[in-house]
Design an enzyme around this catalytic site. Structure first.
Site, PDB file in Angstrom:
ATOM      1  N   TYR A   1     -12.481  -2.706  11.671  1.00 25.56           N
ATOM      2  CA  TYR A   1     -11.295  -2.045  11.730  1.00 25.56           C
ATOM      3  C   TYR A   1     -10.484  -2.029  12.857  1.00 25.56           C
ATOM      4  O   TYR A   1      -9.245  -2.640  12.930  1.00 25.56           O
ATOM      5  CB  TYR A   1     -11.314  -0.580  11.133  1.00 25.56           C
ATOM      6  CG  TYR A   1     -10.070   0.131  10.981  1.00 25.56           C
ATOM      7  CD1 TYR A   1      -9.299   0.120   9.951  1.00 25.56           C
ATOM      8  CD2 TYR A   1      -9.551   1.187  11.993  1.00 25.56           C
ATOM      9  CE1 TYR A   1      -7.959   0.642   9.548  1.00 25.56           C
ATOM     10  CE2 TYR A   1      -8.565   1.713  11.844  1.00 25.56           C
ATOM     11  CZ  TYR A   1      -7.748   1.688  10.727  1.00 25.56           C
ATOM     12  OH  TYR A   1      -6.548   2.466  10.420  1.00 25.56           O
TER      13      TYR A   1
ATOM     14  N   SER B   1      -2.767   0.654  14.499  1.00 24.59           N
ATOM     15  CA  SER B   1      -3.609   2.026  14.745  1.00 24.59           C
ATOM     16  C   SER B   1      -3.758   2.014  16.138  1.00 24.59           C
ATOM     17  O   SER B   1      -3.769   1.167  16.869  1.00 24.59           O
ATOM     18  CB  SER B   1      -4.816   1.947  13.918  1.00 24.59           C
ATOM     19  OG  SER B   1      -5.622   3.057  14.252  1.00 24.59           O
TER      20      SER B   1
ATOM     21  N   GLY C   1       0.962  -1.193  -0.017  1.00 26.19           N
ATOM     22  CA  GLY C   1       0.042  -0.173  -0.119  1.00 26.19           C
ATOM     23  C   GLY C   1       0.821   1.306   0.060  1.00 26.19           C
ATOM     24  O   GLY C   1       0.701   2.228   0.920  1.00 26.19           O
ATOM     25  N   ALA C   2       1.713   1.357  -1.236  1.00 28.10           N
ATOM     26  CA  ALA C   2       2.829   2.614  -0.841  1.00 28.10           C
ATOM     27  C   ALA C   2       2.471   3.436  -1.830  1.00 28.10           C
ATOM     28  O   ALA C   2       3.351   4.575  -2.223  1.00 28.10           O
ATOM     29  CB  ALA C   2       4.205   1.879  -1.020  1.00 28.10           C
ATOM     30  N   SER C   3       1.287   3.458  -2.621  1.00 28.40           N
ATOM     31  CA  SER C   3       1.032   4.432  -3.688  1.00 28.40           C
ATOM     32  C   SER C   3       0.468   5.651  -3.190  1.00 28.40           C
ATOM     33  O   SER C   3       0.938   6.639  -3.628  1.00 28.40           O
ATOM     34  CB  SER C   3      -0.043   3.763  -4.697  1.00 28.40           C
ATOM     35  OG  SER C   3      -1.072   3.053  -3.826  1.00 28.40           O
ATOM     36  N   ARG C   4      -0.066   5.593  -1.905  1.00 31.81           N
ATOM     37  CA  ARG C   4      -0.507   6.879  -1.590  1.00 31.81           C
ATOM     38  C   ARG C   4      -0.237   6.902  -0.002  1.00 31.81           C
ATOM     39  O   ARG C   4       0.149   5.975   0.744  1.00 31.81           O
ATOM     40  CB  ARG C   4      -2.006   6.895  -1.331  1.00 31.81           C
ATOM     41  CG  ARG C   4      -2.477   7.063  -3.160  1.00 31.81           C
ATOM     42  CD  ARG C   4      -4.199   7.159  -3.355  1.00 31.81           C
ATOM     43  NE  ARG C   4      -4.604   5.863  -2.832  1.00 31.81           N
ATOM     44  CZ  ARG C   4      -5.670   5.796  -2.010  1.00 31.81           C
ATOM     45  NH1 ARG C   4      -5.871   6.659  -1.443  1.00 31.81           N
ATOM     46  NH2 ARG C   4      -6.219   4.486  -2.053  1.00 31.81           N
TER      47      ARG C   4
ATOM     48  N   ASN D   1       1.663  -2.303   5.333  1.00 24.18           N
ATOM     49  CA  ASN D   1       1.108  -0.961   5.605  1.00 24.18           C
ATOM     50  C   ASN D   1      -0.399  -0.892   5.152  1.00 24.18           C
ATOM     51  O   ASN D   1      -1.308  -0.190   5.469  1.00 24.18           O
ATOM     52  CB  ASN D   1       2.030   0.119   4.934  1.00 24.18           C
ATOM     53  CG  ASN D   1       0.872   1.418   4.770  1.00 24.18           C
ATOM     54  OD1 ASN D   1       1.087   2.136   5.612  1.00 24.18           O
ATOM     55  ND2 ASN D   1       0.746   1.782   3.521  1.00 24.18           N
TER      56      ASN D   1
ATOM     57  N   ILE E   1      -3.773  10.718  11.034  1.00 26.59           N
ATOM     58  CA  ILE E   1      -2.897  11.161  10.133  1.00 26.59           C
ATOM     59  C   ILE E   1      -3.424  11.731   8.745  1.00 26.59           C
ATOM     60  O   ILE E   1      -4.552  11.028   8.135  1.00 26.59           O
ATOM     61  CB  ILE E   1      -1.677  10.012   9.519  1.00 26.59           C
ATOM     62  CG1 ILE E   1      -1.232   9.184  10.961  1.00 26.59           C
ATOM     63  CG2 ILE E   1      -0.690  10.414   8.963  1.00 26.59           C
ATOM     64  CD1 ILE E   1      -0.510   9.957  11.960  1.00 26.59           C
TER      65      ILE E   1
ATOM     66  N   LYS F   1      -6.823  -4.316  13.668  1.00 23.03           N
ATOM     67  CA  LYS F   1      -5.614  -3.523  13.897  1.00 23.03           C
ATOM     68  C   LYS F   1      -5.252  -3.867  15.345  1.00 23.03           C
ATOM     69  O   LYS F   1      -3.859  -4.081  15.468  1.00 23.03           O
ATOM     70  CB  LYS F   1      -5.935  -1.926  14.038  1.00 23.03           C
ATOM     71  CG  LYS F   1      -6.139  -1.460  12.742  1.00 23.03           C
ATOM     72  CD  LYS F   1      -4.930  -1.554  11.802  1.00 23.03           C
ATOM     73  CE  LYS F   1      -5.066  -1.164  10.385  1.00 23.03           C
ATOM     74  NZ  LYS F   1      -3.911  -1.232   9.644  1.00 23.03           N
TER      75      LYS F   1
HETATM   76  P1  NAP Z   1      -4.719   5.634   2.279  1.00 23.57           P
HETATM   77  O1  NAP Z   1      -4.208   6.855   2.126  1.00 23.57           O
HETATM   78  O2  NAP Z   1      -6.163   5.190   2.136  1.00 23.57           O
HETATM   79  O3  NAP Z   1      -3.688   4.509   1.470  1.00 23.57           O
HETATM   80  C1  NAP Z   1      -3.961   3.099   1.604  1.00 23.57           C
HETATM   81  C2  NAP Z   1      -2.943   2.456   0.821  1.00 23.57           C
HETATM   82  O4  NAP Z   1      -3.179   1.226   1.021  1.00 23.57           O
HETATM   83  C3  NAP Z   1      -3.054   2.801  -0.918  1.00 23.57           C
HETATM   84  O5  NAP Z   1      -1.778   2.752  -1.275  1.00 23.57           O
HETATM   85  C4  NAP Z   1      -3.680   1.765  -1.375  1.00 23.57           C
HETATM   86  O6  NAP Z   1      -3.523   1.398  -2.821  1.00 23.57           O
HETATM   87  C5  NAP Z   1      -3.407   0.434  -0.582  1.00 23.57           C
HETATM   88  N1  NAP Z   1      -4.238  -0.684  -0.421  1.00 23.57           N
HETATM   89  C6  NAP Z   1      -5.538  -0.598   0.086  1.00 23.57           C
HETATM   90  N2  NAP Z   1      -6.116  -1.965  -0.171  1.00 23.57           N
HETATM   91  C7  NAP Z   1      -5.207  -2.560  -0.610  1.00 23.57           C
HETATM   92  C8  NAP Z   1      -4.973  -4.136  -0.935  1.00 23.57           C
HETATM   93  N3  NAP Z   1      -5.788  -4.944  -0.826  1.00 23.57           N
HETATM   94  N4  NAP Z   1      -3.678  -4.401  -1.531  1.00 23.57           N
HETATM   95  C9  NAP Z   1      -2.848  -3.618  -1.546  1.00 23.57           C
HETATM   96  N5  NAP Z   1      -2.793  -2.215  -1.291  1.00 23.57           N
HETATM   97  C10 NAP Z   1      -3.786  -1.771  -0.872  1.00 23.57           C
HETATM   98  O7  NAP Z   1      -4.330   5.011   3.796  1.00 23.57           O
HETATM   99  P2  NAP Z   1      -3.280   5.316   4.725  1.00 23.57           P
HETATM  100  O8  NAP Z   1      -3.915   6.652   5.654  1.00 23.57           O
HETATM  101  O9  NAP Z   1      -2.083   5.697   4.085  1.00 23.57           O
HETATM  102  O10 NAP Z   1      -2.968   4.240   5.775  1.00 23.57           O
HETATM  103  C11 NAP Z   1      -2.101   3.247   5.788  1.00 23.57           C
HETATM  104  C12 NAP Z   1      -1.930   2.258   6.793  1.00 23.57           C
HETATM  105  O11 NAP Z   1      -1.819   3.259   8.229  1.00 23.57           O
HETATM  106  C13 NAP Z   1      -3.362   1.611   6.782  1.00 23.57           C
HETATM  107  O12 NAP Z   1      -2.904   0.115   7.229  1.00 23.57           O
HETATM  108  C14 NAP Z   1      -4.177   2.473   7.954  1.00 23.57           C
HETATM  109  O13 NAP Z   1      -5.065   1.444   8.618  1.00 23.57           O
HETATM  110  C15 NAP Z   1      -3.140   2.819   8.779  1.00 23.57           C
HETATM  111  N6  NAP Z   1      -3.369   3.816   9.531  1.00 23.57           N
HETATM  112  C16 NAP Z   1      -3.896   5.200   9.222  1.00 23.57           C
HETATM  113  C17 NAP Z   1      -4.132   6.073   9.908  1.00 23.57           C
HETATM  114  C18 NAP Z   1      -4.793   7.563   9.201  1.00 23.57           C
HETATM  115  O14 NAP Z   1      -5.011   8.092  10.212  1.00 23.57           O
HETATM  116  N7  NAP Z   1      -4.613   7.704   8.122  1.00 23.57           N
HETATM  117  C19 NAP Z   1      -4.263   5.955  11.306  1.00 23.57           C
HETATM  118  C20 NAP Z   1      -3.799   4.708  11.748  1.00 23.57           C
HETATM  119  C21 NAP Z   1      -3.426   3.553  11.269  1.00 23.57           C
HETATM  120  P3  NAP Z   1      -4.264   2.232  -3.946  1.00 23.57           P
HETATM  121  O15 NAP Z   1      -3.544   3.615  -3.910  1.00 23.57           O
HETATM  122  O16 NAP Z   1      -3.925   1.470  -5.289  1.00 23.57           O
HETATM  123  O17 NAP Z   1      -5.604   2.348  -3.534  1.00 23.57           O
END
Ligand code: NAP
Length: 244
Positions: free
Chosen positions: A152, A139, A9-12, A87, A185, A156
């Site tokens: 979720y 998380s 999940g490193a594209s975004r 991730n 985040i 986690k």
């Molecule tokens: P995000 O902006 O929604 O990005 C999600 C990333 O995961 C994207 O690169 C997406 O790919 C990829 N992805 C989703 N489903 C996938 C799958 N089935 N196989 C492969 N890749 C997949 O999320 P984020 O906020 O960066 O979150 C990253 C991690 O941190 C997650 O595990 C999330 O639960 C955790 N987290 C986030 C927060 C927060 O506040 N943001 C807080 C706590 C934990 P595409 O771009 O191709 O869709």
């Protein structure tokens, strides 16, 4: 061929920042993604322009065979995976009683089984070499629980169990397993909640801001470094003081 980092999940968002910082630290990186090909390609190009080694690979982490094929491809293209960052994740807001089994299963399949699939795929090499590092992204909701995000939060919390259990099982093989538990985040995952909710989350965060993806990436980079060579089974909360 050099020891390589695989970031799911490193594209975004957070994964993108993790891949960027690991590449700056000298790791060849594989940028895994699900749908956003152009975003993954853009990151790989940026890193390559800086003289870093990077590749992209589309795979759904919930698909065991696709993940195994990805790890094989990384090994052949860049080198064996010696740093795995689990991730990739999805979230959903809704009442528990409205969460149908398909949605429940998908959240667990991506967030928990996805990590399991990736660990299974990288382990043969790590066990053979008796070295490796795995970092799981959990998380604060996995630590504290979350109303209207039960699936979720369960996924986690389970990642923390995975981290602690695997750390014990793999320590004799020289493989470290740690976890970062982010707070709120600034990524698409939080942006979809809307401005009002984001403002409330800032209000609830003692340090008075949302975290940046880089805040999390630095913690992952620390776990991946030699400076953390005596750390395993740990959960590092990076949340601006949110859960105290
Ligand atoms: P995000 O902006 O929604 O990005 C999600 C990333 O995961 C994207 O690169 C997406 O790919 C990829 N992805 C989703 N489903 C996938 C799958 N089935 N196989 C492969 N890749 C997949 O999320 P984020 O906020 O960066 O979150 C990253 C991690 O941190 C997650 O595990 C999330 O639960 C955790 N987290 C986030 C927060 C927060 O506040 N943001 C807080 C706590 C934990 P595409 O771009 O191709 O869709």
């Amino acid at each position: 061929m050099r020891p390589t980092a695989l970031v799911t999940g490193a594209s975004r968002g957070i994964g993108r920042a993790i891949a960027g910082i690991l590449a700056q630290k000298g790791w060849p990186v594989c940028i895994n993604y699900l749908e956003h090909h152009d975003a993954a390609k853009d990151l790989a190009r940026r890193l390559q322009d800086q003289g870093r080694e990077a590749m992209i690979y589309q795979a759904d982490v919930a698909d065991e065979k696709a993940v195994a094929a990805m790890v094989q491809s990384v090994q052949e293209t860049l080198g064996p995976v010696e740093l795995l960052v689990n991730n990739a994740g999805i979230s959903h807001q809704g009442l528990f009683q409205d969460t149908e089994s398909a949605l429940w299963n998908r959240i667990l399949a991506v967030n928990l089984t996805g990590a399991r699939n990736a660990v299974q795929a990288v382990l043969p090499h790590m066990l053979e070499e008796k070295r490796g590092c795995i970092v799981n992204i959990s998380s604060i909701w996995g630590l504290r629980g979350a109303s209207c995000e039960v699936a979720y939060a369960c996924s986690k919390a389970a990642l923390i169990g995975l981290t602690r259990s695997l750390a014990m099982e793999l320590a004799p093989s020289g493989i470290r397993v740690n976890c970062v538990a982010p707070g709120c985040i600034e990524t698409d995952m939080v942006r979809v909640l809307g401005e009002e909710t984001q403002a409330a989350l800032v209000e609830e965060t003692p340090l008075g801001r949302l975290g940046t993806p880089e805040d999390i990436a630095h913690a992952v980079s620390f776990f991946a470094s030699e400076k953390a060579s005596f750390l395993t089974g740990q959960v590092l909360t990076v949340d601006g003081g949110f859960i105290g």
